[in-house]
Motif scaffolding. Structure first.
Motif, short mmCIF file in Angstrom:
data_model
loop_
_atom_site.label_atom_id
_atom_site.label_comp_id
_atom_site.label_asym_id
_atom_site.label_seq_id
_atom_site.Cartn_x
_atom_site.Cartn_y
_atom_site.Cartn_z
N LEU A 3 0.82 -1.21 0.00
CA LEU A 3 0.00 0.00 0.00
C LEU A 3 0.85 1.26 0.00
N HIS A 4 1.94 1.26 0.74
CA HIS A 4 2.80 2.44 0.75
C HIS A 4 3.53 2.60 -0.58
N SER A 5 3.83 1.50 -1.26
CA SER A 5 4.53 1.62 -2.53
C SER A 5 3.63 2.15 -3.63
N THR A 6 2.31 2.05 -3.48
CA THR A 6 1.41 2.68 -4.44
C THR A 6 1.10 4.12 -4.05
N LYS A 7 1.35 4.46 -2.79
CA LYS A 7 1.02 5.79 -2.29
C LYS A 7 2.08 6.82 -2.66
N ALA A 8 3.36 6.45 -2.57
CA ALA A 8 4.44 7.42 -2.82
C ALA A 8 5.72 6.69 -3.20
N GLN A 9 6.60 7.40 -3.91
CA GLN A 9 7.87 6.83 -4.33
C GLN A 9 8.95 7.90 -4.29
N SER A 10 9.26 8.38 -3.10
CA SER A 10 10.27 9.41 -2.95
C SER A 10 10.89 9.32 -1.57
N PRO A 11 12.11 9.86 -1.37
CA PRO A 11 12.72 9.85 -0.05
C PRO A 11 11.87 10.54 1.00
N GLU A 12 11.06 11.53 0.57
CA GLU A 12 10.24 12.27 1.52
C GLU A 12 9.25 11.39 2.26
N MET A 13 8.85 10.27 1.65
CA MET A 13 7.88 9.39 2.29
C MET A 13 8.43 8.85 3.61
N PHE A 14 9.75 8.72 3.71
CA PHE A 14 10.37 8.26 4.95
C PHE A 14 10.80 9.44 5.83
N GLU A 15 11.21 10.51 5.21
CA GLU A 15 11.71 11.66 5.97
C GLU A 15 10.60 12.36 6.75
N THR A 16 9.38 12.35 6.21
CA THR A 16 8.27 13.03 6.86
C THR A 16 7.50 12.14 7.83
N GLY A 17 7.86 10.86 7.87
CA GLY A 17 7.16 9.94 8.75
C GLY A 17 5.93 9.32 8.14
N GLY A 18 5.68 9.59 6.87
CA GLY A 18 4.53 8.99 6.22
C GLY A 18 4.61 7.49 6.13
N ALA A 19 5.83 6.98 5.95
CA ALA A 19 6.05 5.54 5.89
C ALA A 19 7.21 5.17 6.79
N ASN A 20 7.11 4.01 7.38
CA ASN A 20 8.14 3.50 8.28
C ASN A 20 8.99 2.49 7.52
N TRP A 21 10.27 2.84 7.29
CA TRP A 21 11.12 1.97 6.48
C TRP A 21 11.33 0.61 7.14
N LYS A 22 11.40 0.57 8.46
CA LYS A 22 11.59 -0.71 9.14
C LYS A 22 10.44 -1.66 8.81
N ARG A 23 9.22 -1.14 8.79
CA ARG A 23 8.06 -1.97 8.46
C ARG A 23 8.04 -2.32 6.97
N MET A 24 8.37 -1.36 6.11
CA MET A 24 8.39 -1.66 4.69
C MET A 24 9.44 -2.71 4.35
N LYS A 25 10.58 -2.59 5.00
CA LYS A 25 11.65 -3.57 4.79
C LYS A 25 11.19 -4.96 5.21
N ALA A 26 10.54 -5.04 6.36
CA ALA A 26 10.01 -6.33 6.83
C ALA A 26 8.98 -6.87 5.84
N GLY A 27 8.18 -5.95 5.26
CA GLY A 27 7.18 -6.37 4.29
C GLY A 27 7.79 -6.96 3.03
N PHE A 28 8.87 -6.36 2.55
CA PHE A 28 9.56 -6.94 1.40
C PHE A 28 10.10 -8.33 1.72
N GLU A 29 10.67 -8.48 2.89
CA GLU A 29 11.19 -9.78 3.31
C GLU A 29 10.06 -10.80 3.41
N ASP A 30 8.92 -10.37 3.96
CA ASP A 30 7.78 -11.27 4.08
C ASP A 30 7.28 -11.73 2.72
#
Length: 359
Positions: free
Chosen positions: A253-280
Motif C-alpha cells: 500500500l505504501h509503494s502505491t502511495k508514494a515513491q520518494s525519499p520524503e515518504m520516509f523523511e516526513t514519517g509517512g512511511a516506516n522503512w523498518k516496516r516496509m523492509k520487513a514487508g519486502f522480506e515477508d
C-alpha cells in the motif's frame, strides 16, 4: 541538476480504481508472469478470449473458497483476468468504444449461455464500473465536461443497480463487496456507509486485497479523507492481513502511495516496516520484480547496506525497467558504490547508455 524523485504524473481516478487489480494480479499479459495470482489472471483471460464460458463458471466455483500460493484470494485474479480485455492499463493505447462494447457483448453472451452464472452477473456489473470511468475520462472533476460526467453517473448507477440485485446471493462474495466499494468511491458515499461495507468485506475475506486498496483510496486526502485517515487505513489493512502476509500489505500500500525519499523523511512511511514487508513477500514468493522494488525503496530510505545487499542478490536480474525511471536507477546504483554509509554521489553515469548526470 535537482533530482525529482516523485512521479510527475497525476494519478487519475480511473487508475485508482484499477490499483487493486494491478497490484494483486497485475492483470496485463505484456510481461512473462510467474506470480501465482498473475498466472490465474492469464488463464482466465485466455478462456474469456476463447469464450469458454463453461470453464469460466467451473473456475469461479473452484476459486470461490481458494487462496493462491502467494496468499491472495483466488477470485481477485479471476476477475482481473476477465477485465484484461478492456482495462486501459493493459494496453499502451486506450481501448476504443467499439472494443469496450465487444467485451460487453462477450460478457452478455456468457450470461445468456449460463443464466444462473453469478460470475457472469458480477463481471457485467464490474464492467459497467470500468466503462463509467472510461466515459468520464481521467483528470479532476473540474476538467470533465457535462456530457462525460452524465455518462459516468449513468453507467455507475447501472453498476449499482446490478450489484443491488445481487445483494442477497452476494452477501458472502468478496467480489460483490469490492464492486460496491468501487461504486461508493465513485459516488462519494458518506464515511459511515462506506466504512460499514468495508468492515463487512474485511470480515468475510481480508485476503481479497482489492478491498484494501479501494478503502485506502477513499480515505486519502485527494478523495474524501486526510493524510491521517489514509495512514490509518493502511495500518488497518496490514493488521487484517498479518496472519498470512506479515507486513507485506503495509509495503504494497505504501509503494502505491508514494515513491520518494520524503515518504520516509516526513514519517509517512516506516522503512523498518516496509523492509520487513519486502522480506515477508519474498518468503511467500521470491522473484526478481519484488527484489528490484526492494532495492529501489532501500535507496529511497537511504539504507545503503540493504541496497547493496539486494543489488548483489539480484545479480543479472537487476533490471532498470523495473525501477521508477532511468535517472533514479543511475543514481541508486552509483549511490550503492559510494564510500561511507551516508555519502551521496554528486555525479553519476548510466553504465548502459553512458549518460552523465550531476546534481
Amino acid at each position: 541538476m535537482k533530482l525529482n524523485w516523485q512521479r510527475s504524473t497525476t494519478m487519475s481516478a480511473c487508475v485508482l480504481i484499477l490499483i487493486s487489480s494491478l497490484n494483486t494480479a497485475s492483470a496485463c499479459t505484456q510481461n512473462n508472469h510467474i506470480r501465482p495470482a498473475e498466472m490465474i489472471a492469464d488463464e482466465v483471460h485466455e478462456l474469456m478470449k476463447g469464450k469458454n464460458y463453461k470453464k469460466l463458471d467451473a473456475l469461479y466455483a473452484a476459486y470461490s473458497k481458494k487462496t493462491t500460493s502467494d496468499n491472495v484470494s483466488a477470485l481477485s485474479p479471476f476477475f482481473s483476468g476477465i477485465a484484461q480485455s478492456f482495462n486501459v492499463a493493459c494496453s499502451k493505447q486506450a481501448r476504443s468504444n467499439e472494443e469496450w462494447l465487444a467485451h460487453q457483448a462477450s460478457l452478455s453472451a456468457w450470461l445468456e449461455s449460463s443464466p444462473g452464472s453469478m460470475a457472469a452477473r458480477l463481471a457485467l456489473a464490474l464492467f459497467d464500473i470500468e466503462y463509467a470511468w472510461y466515459g468520464r475520462g481521467s483528470g479532476y472533476a473540474s476538467t470533465v465536461d457535462a456530457a462525460s460526467m452524465k455518462l459516468f453517473k449513468q453507467r455507475m448507477e447501472s453498476a449499482k443497480r446490478q450489484l443491488d440485485a445481487l445483494a442477497g446471493p452476494g452477501k458472502d462474495i468478496p467480489a460483490w463487496y469490492q464492486g460496491m466499494l468501487s461504486v461508493g468511491l465513485a459516488q462519494g458515499w458518506t464515511h459511515e456507509k462506506f466504512d460499514a461495507l468495508y468492515d463487512k468485506a474485511a470480515r468475510i475475506d481480508p485476503y481479497y486485497l482489492d478491498i484494501h486498496y479501494t478503502n485506502v483510496a477513499f480515505h486519502a486526502a485527494k478523495w474524501y479523507g486526510s493524510d491521517g485517515e489514509e495512514l490509518s487505513a493502511i495500518d488497518r489493512a496490514a493488521r487484517l492481513t498479518k496472519g498470512r502476509l506479515g507486513e507485506a500489505m503495509y509495503t504494497r500500500l505504501h509503494s502505491t502511495k508514494a515513491q520518494s525519499p520524503e515518504m520516509f523523511e516526513t514519517g509517512g512511511a516506516n522503512w523498518k516496516r516496509m523492509k520487513a514487508g519486502f522480506e515477508d513477500y519474498l518468503r511467500i514468493h521470491s522473484e526478481s520484480r519484488t527484489r528490484n522494488n526492494y532495492a529501489f525503496y532501500a535507496c529511497m530510505a537511504r539504507d545503503k547496506p540493504t541496497l547493496r545487499q539486494q543489488l548483489a542478490l539480484l545479480g543479472r536480474d537487476l533490471d532498470p525497467k523495473k525501477w521508477n525511471n532511468d535517472l533514479q536507477y543511475a543514481y541508486c546504483t552509483t549511490y550503492a558504490k559510494s564510500s561511507g554509509l551516508h555519502e551521496k554521489p554528486k555525479c553519476f553515469t548510466r553504465s548502459d547508455t553512458g549518460a552523465h548526470f550531476c546534481e
